[in-house]
Scaffold this motif. Structure first.
Motif, PDB file in Angstrom:
ATOM      1  N   LYS A 116     -11.412  12.735  -2.476  1.00 17.28           N
ATOM      2  CA  LYS A 116     -12.412  11.754  -2.892  1.00 17.28           C
ATOM      3  C   LYS A 116     -12.298  11.453  -4.389  1.00 17.28           C
ATOM      4  N   GLN A 117     -12.163  12.513  -5.154  1.00 20.25           N
ATOM      5  CA  GLN A 117     -12.061  12.349  -6.605  1.00 20.25           C
ATOM      6  C   GLN A 117     -10.798  11.572  -7.003  1.00 20.25           C
ATOM      7  N   ASP A 156     -11.190   7.773  -6.403  1.00 22.54           N
ATOM      8  CA  ASP A 156     -12.334   7.075  -6.982  1.00 22.54           C
ATOM      9  C   ASP A 156     -11.898   6.505  -8.330  1.00 22.54           C
ATOM     10  N   LYS A 157     -11.721   5.198  -8.388  1.00 21.03           N
ATOM     11  CA  LYS A 157     -11.092   4.636  -9.589  1.00 21.03           C
ATOM     12  C   LYS A 157     -11.984   4.725 -10.816  1.00 21.03           C
ATOM     13  N   TRP A 192       0.835  -1.190   0.000  1.00 20.82           N
ATOM     14  CA  TRP A 192       0.000   0.000   0.000  1.00 20.82           C
ATOM     15  C   TRP A 192       0.872   1.243   0.000  1.00 20.82           C
ATOM     16  N   LYS A 245      -1.310  -0.889  -4.288  1.00 24.07           N
ATOM     17  CA  LYS A 245      -2.532  -0.086  -4.227  1.00 24.07           C
ATOM     18  C   LYS A 245      -2.087   1.313  -3.808  1.00 24.07           C
ATOM     19  N   VAL A 246      -2.510   2.315  -4.550  1.00 25.39           N
ATOM     20  CA  VAL A 246      -2.020   3.669  -4.313  1.00 25.39           C
ATOM     21  C   VAL A 246      -3.152   4.588  -3.833  1.00 25.39           C
ATOM     22  N   ASP A 247      -2.924   5.276  -2.727  1.00 22.94           N
ATOM     23  CA  ASP A 247      -3.852   6.301  -2.251  1.00 22.94           C
ATOM     24  C   ASP A 247      -3.141   7.643  -2.329  1.00 22.94           C
ATOM     25  N   ARG A 262       0.926  -4.919  -8.098  1.00 23.21           N
ATOM     26  CA  ARG A 262       0.508  -5.360  -6.765  1.00 23.21           C
ATOM     27  C   ARG A 262       0.281  -4.179  -5.813  1.00 23.21           C
TER      28      ARG A 262
END
Lengths: 347, 175
Positions: B139-140, B143-144, B86, B121-123, B119
């Motif tokens: 939020k935008q 949102d994938k 992550w 996951k990017v926030d 592998r």
């Protein structure tokens, strides 16, 4: 406890697979993708009792952008596709068995169409979009569609729509979930048009997916807040949040409510999937009846199976129970790897 | 390019080689201080740390200035966190009303989408308190579905490509 066993892996899409849908009348499964195509698979049971899936066709669709959602009409004859190109495609097979043909294109949404759903009678189609609207279309013969109403109650993108499976008195309910974190419920007023009779608040972020319980008295919602909520009909036009399940470690993208293997008081099995790559199966039961049961008593829920890394390292975007008799324990998933996978829930 | 310039006069910092990089401060190989990969770690899994991620995004151009995100101090290595698979990237808009923030975040997302093993996951978030529409921007960006739709918009994609045109420099000057 139960376990989730792999039945089949159906590769094919060249890009993220967004949704998967079981044909309600035929032994066919459809998936759609960012590669703008729809893929169809047929299945049969071998003499050994094994389920076998084979690809039967691919519809290039002609959509100019991602095909985000698909829905079968209850007859199983018609397939609707919702695309980021803002249009809805209506597809039927030539003479009921040949090539898939585009019967019509429904235009109207201003931006990405994110969801399509037929009513259980097949007479209505609902679509939703980033343009914040939900459209209700009446289905006429010869692929003729008439827009009955444009519902503009949401303040942000509408991500999901679904009709109630059965027709709870007095009318079918249409539900929509949105980027504005709410769920809206609508009914058809015979004297007027479709209108929103309730706004369900509680989720802390985008509502990605909705599923009615088989009985029609509950609604499940999946959200970016990582929870799944269960909403219960407590009065004719009143739905209340009765349960919030911390379901996944990342966004919950999809929820499907099947009958499962029915037990006394059983409300069926809920399948959830999301950005953490896992699929979870929950058993739901009516609340234990004591002397006084408040109307908003939550159902009992129990996690009965967990499948980590259902699509390897990828997100799982869709989960869908088979509705076929004898196949109530069969589940399909679609993922960012472009694959559709089939699973069986066994004790 | 947009008609409105949100920050007409940004502060530009010269990208001192290796500024803010843990590995250069330690003057050691990128890999030496990593937790040992011998126990159970599969050999072909490449270890990636915050400096590596920073290298990937530091040379992205700002959409409204001829400077990189590193030069404007929009991104920095300490604002990147990695826990297993992550990745969390925080960035700092140059002004709190910056209308370019979602575009900057989108550029960072696309760059990482293309260069990190899948592998991860990017926030992506703006630095808390740095933007007046912090919640909406965050939020935008995460949102994938909106990200996927944005990348099917040819005009937007072209703008992103422009910002990413020299991202492969990884902090090195243009030769």
């Amino acid at each position: 406890m139960y376990k989730v066993s792999a039945v089949a892996e159906l590769p094919g899409h060249e890009d993220r697979a967004w949704a998967v849908a079981w044909n309600p009348a035929k032994s066919v499964l459809a998936s759609c993708s960012a590669d703008k195509s729809v893929r169809l698979y047929s299945y049969s049971t071998t003499t050994d009792g094994e389920l076998k899936f084979v690809p039967v066709s691919s519809i290039p669709t002609g959509h100019t952008k991602t095909v985000r959602s698909i829905a079968w009409s209850p007859s199983g004859e018609t397939l609707a596709t919702g695309s980021f190109d803002s249009n809805i495609g209506i597809w039927e097979q030539e003479n009921g068995a040949g090539e898939w043909e585009c019967m019509t294109i429904l235009e109207g949404h201003e931006t990405e169409c994110k969801g399509v759903a037929y009513s259980s009678t097949g007479t209505l189609l609902a679509s939703c979009s980033r343009d914040k609207t939900v459209w209700v279309w009446e289905v006429h013969p010869d692929a003729d569609f008439e827009c009955l109403g444009v519902l503009m109650d949401h303040t942000q993108d509408v991500n999901a729509t679904t009709h109630s499976h059965i027709s709870p008195s007095p009318a079918q309910i249409l539900a929509s979930g949105s980027y504005d974190d709410t769920i809206k419920l609508y009914v058809d007023d015979p004297t007027e048009d479709w209108y929103c009779f309730s706004t369900l608040t509680g989720h802390g972020s985008t509502v990605w997916s909705l599923a009615w319980s088989p009985s029609g008295s509950y609604l499940a919602s999946a959200s970016d807040d990582k929870t799944v909520r269960i909403w219960k009909r407590t009065e004719e036009f009143k739905w209340e949040s009765v349960l919030a399940i911390s379901a996944h470690d990342r966004t919950v993208y999809s929820v499907s409510w099947g009958v499962g293997k029915p037990k006394e008081g059983g409300l069926g099995w809920l399948a959830t999937a999301g950005g953490d790559g896992s699929v979870k199966i929950w058993e739901l039961k009516e609340p234990e009846v004591t002397d006084v049961v408040a109307k908003n008593t939550p159902p009992e829920h129990r996690l009965i199976a967990t499948l980590p890394s259902a699509h390897g390292v990828h997100d799982v975007n869709a989960v869908s129970w088979s509705r076929k008799t004898g196949m109530e324990d069969i589940l399909a998933t679609a993922g960012d790897d472009g694959a559709t996978r089939i699973w069986k829930i066994t004790p | 390019m947009p008609a409105e310039v949100f920050n007409p006069n940004p502060v530009v910092f010269s990208p001192t080689k290796g500024l803010g990089r843990k590995s250069e401060l330690l003057a050691q190989s990128l890999w030496i201080d990593e937790p040992t990969s011998s126990d159970g770690e599969v050999d072909d899994v490449e270890l990636i740390d915050q400096d590596e991620v920073f290298d990937l995004i530091r040379s992205i151009y700002d959409p409204e200035h001829p400077n990189t995100l590193e030069e404007l101090r929009v991104v920095s290595a300490p604002q990147i966190k990695i826990e297993q698979n992550w990745v969390t990237v925080e960035f700092t808009p140059t002004v709190p009303h910056c209308g370019m923030s979602t575009l900057i975040g989108l550029c960072i997302r696309v760059r990482l989408l293309r260069s990190l093993p899948n592998r991860f996951k990017v926030d992506i978030f703006v630095k808390p308190g740095s933007h007046q529409s912090e919640h909406a921007v965050n939020k935008q960006l995460n949102d994938k579905e909106r990200v996927a739709a944005a990348l099917e918009n040819p005009v937007l994609l072209d703008t992103v490509e422009q910002c990413l045109r020299d991202a492969g420099r990884r902090g090195l000057p243009i030769i």
